[in-house]
Design a protein around this motif. Sequence first.
Motif, PDB file in Angstrom:
ATOM      1  N   SER A 182      -2.666  -9.087  12.385  1.00 13.74           N
ATOM      2  CA  SER A 182      -3.229 -10.023  11.351  1.00 13.74           C
ATOM      3  C   SER A 182      -2.641 -11.203  11.105  1.00 13.74           C
ATOM      4  O   SER A 182      -3.116 -12.460  10.889  1.00 13.74           O
ATOM      5  N   VAL A 185      -2.951 -13.823  13.998  1.00 15.06           N
ATOM      6  CA  VAL A 185      -4.510 -14.422  13.839  1.00 15.06           C
ATOM      7  C   VAL A 185      -4.786 -15.344  12.695  1.00 15.06           C
ATOM      8  O   VAL A 185      -5.072 -16.568  12.863  1.00 15.06           O
ATOM      9  N   TYR A 369      -6.027  -7.204  16.345  1.00 20.71           N
ATOM     10  CA  TYR A 369      -5.942  -8.739  16.811  1.00 20.71           C
ATOM     11  C   TYR A 369      -7.295  -8.747  17.397  1.00 20.71           C
ATOM     12  O   TYR A 369      -7.889  -9.977  17.183  1.00 20.71           O
ATOM     13  N   LEU A 370      -8.064  -7.953  18.296  1.00 19.53           N
ATOM     14  CA  LEU A 370      -9.267  -8.335  18.802  1.00 19.53           C
ATOM     15  C   LEU A 370     -10.304  -8.531  17.893  1.00 19.53           C
ATOM     16  O   LEU A 370     -11.162  -9.273  17.704  1.00 19.53           O
ATOM     17  N   LEU A 372      -9.979  -9.208  14.510  1.00 17.14           N
ATOM     18  CA  LEU A 372      -9.874 -10.518  13.888  1.00 17.14           C
ATOM     19  C   LEU A 372     -10.359 -11.584  14.549  1.00 17.14           C
ATOM     20  O   LEU A 372     -11.146 -12.712  13.943  1.00 17.14           O
ATOM     21  N   LYS A 373     -10.033 -11.517  15.824  1.00 15.70           N
ATOM     22  CA  LYS A 373     -10.614 -12.711  16.648  1.00 15.70           C
ATOM     23  C   LYS A 373     -12.210 -12.879  16.784  1.00 15.70           C
ATOM     24  O   LYS A 373     -12.532 -13.995  16.655  1.00 15.70           O
ATOM     25  N   ILE A 374     -12.499 -11.731  17.107  1.00 20.86           N
ATOM     26  CA  ILE A 374     -13.971 -11.637  17.046  1.00 20.86           C
ATOM     27  C   ILE A 374     -14.732 -12.183  15.720  1.00 20.86           C
ATOM     28  O   ILE A 374     -15.590 -12.893  15.446  1.00 20.86           O
ATOM     29  N   THR A 376     -13.352 -13.879  13.223  1.00 19.45           N
ATOM     30  CA  THR A 376     -13.206 -15.347  13.035  1.00 19.45           C
ATOM     31  C   THR A 376     -14.282 -16.388  13.936  1.00 19.45           C
ATOM     32  O   THR A 376     -14.386 -17.475  13.511  1.00 19.45           O
ATOM     33  N   LYS A 377     -14.626 -15.792  15.005  1.00 17.07           N
ATOM     34  CA  LYS A 377     -15.694 -16.555  15.799  1.00 17.07           C
ATOM     35  C   LYS A 377     -17.256 -16.618  15.258  1.00 17.07           C
ATOM     36  O   LYS A 377     -17.874 -17.332  15.609  1.00 17.07           O
ATOM     37  N   GLU A 382     -11.270 -16.813   7.065  1.00 20.01           N
ATOM     38  CA  GLU A 382     -10.243 -17.376   6.302  1.00 20.01           C
ATOM     39  C   GLU A 382     -10.651 -18.301   5.187  1.00 20.01           C
ATOM     40  O   GLU A 382     -11.570 -18.919   5.397  1.00 20.01           O
TER      41      GLU A 382
END
Length: 405
Positions: A182, A185, A369-370, A372-374, A376-377, A382
């Motif tokens: 986290s 990211v 990680y994956l 939060l990446k998804i 945020t897309k 944030e």
Amino acid sequence: MPDGINMGDTAFMILTTAMVLFMTPGLAFFYGGLARSRSVISLMMQSFISMGIVTMVWIFGGFGLAFGRDHGGVIGSITDFFALGNVGVEPHAMYGSTIPFIMFFAFQLMFCVITVPLMTGAFVGRMNMKGYIVFLIFWTLLIYVPVCHWIWGNGFLAKWGFVDFAGGTVIHTTAGFGVLASLLVLGKRIMKKGANTQPNNLMATAIGTGILWFGWFGFNSGGSLAANMVAATSFVNTLIGLSTAMVVWMIYAKLRRGKILFTDVLTGSVAGLATITPASGYIKPASAIIVGIVAGIICNLGVEFARKLDLDDALDVWGVHGVGGFTGTILIGFLADESVNKVTASPHQLWIQIAGVVLVAAYAFMITYLLLKILTKVMTVELSPEQQLEGLDKTLLQEQEFIKN
């Protein structure tokens, strides 16, 4: 009364479940006092809100996926206990054969409730409430529930012989290594130059620590699922691990930094608790001294390492919980005594403990990680730079307890 029910064991589990429940608001006070004042309400809210959200997840699928019929050692069955189906007062042969199954449901729920809130101390002030709620739901289903099944639900790690008495891997390692992901990211906090980052209320932190101490005795000794000798041993080991780590942390602070702060006393005790947790039901009390000594040193090193890497782990979650739970899990392989709970220290057990906890840490890191990446897309997770500067309490909640820093 259903056959097999022991009223003493049932009373014991009711008490320990209530003690673990109390830990989540205790965590809110602990983190709330350590954080900057502009983030207090939002940070505490993230702990409290977990009780409602995670309970719904646990009722409608989570419990079944964790403890239902095993599918390939990877996951349970969502239909077994969906909406409390087949969860009643009759005891379960595998999960607490002398207590009502519904008490096992409730006890395990309290563990699940507190896990994601443990992470919030790391990324405080960087995630909005909508993003946090979505993260809470998916993280619980994708990380906590599968790992819980692997270890406590007769999944593949349990079949290997891997053990974790009360959550050093299931809770602290998953949360701690999820925190690392986290931070990568979400990045560092945005603050005004020279901003005050000191704890806003050490009295609140002390109250929270005291609540965590109290609850942790139920957290660990309740892992026996009965009022027996293992529970008594775990209780004493918890006390020794807490106390020894606190003293060693204080000595380390004096030697390294020249003085002992109140936060050293409080944080050192929590590091000891996180480290003793997985081993508490497998080792003799004399060995708990060793665990406490190791915790007071290794968790300090973990905190310092994170700072050297310039990771903005605001409240040292990885160093305390991640490193502590990870280390305590491995120490089982060195210190377990068969006379306590049928697990013996050996090279074979040590290898199983290392392999299992490394696998869980890697899984928690990668999936967090994956996830939060998804997220945020597809949505705004944030806080904007302006919101981070002003604080979530003021900009989104319109609730402020303090406005000093």
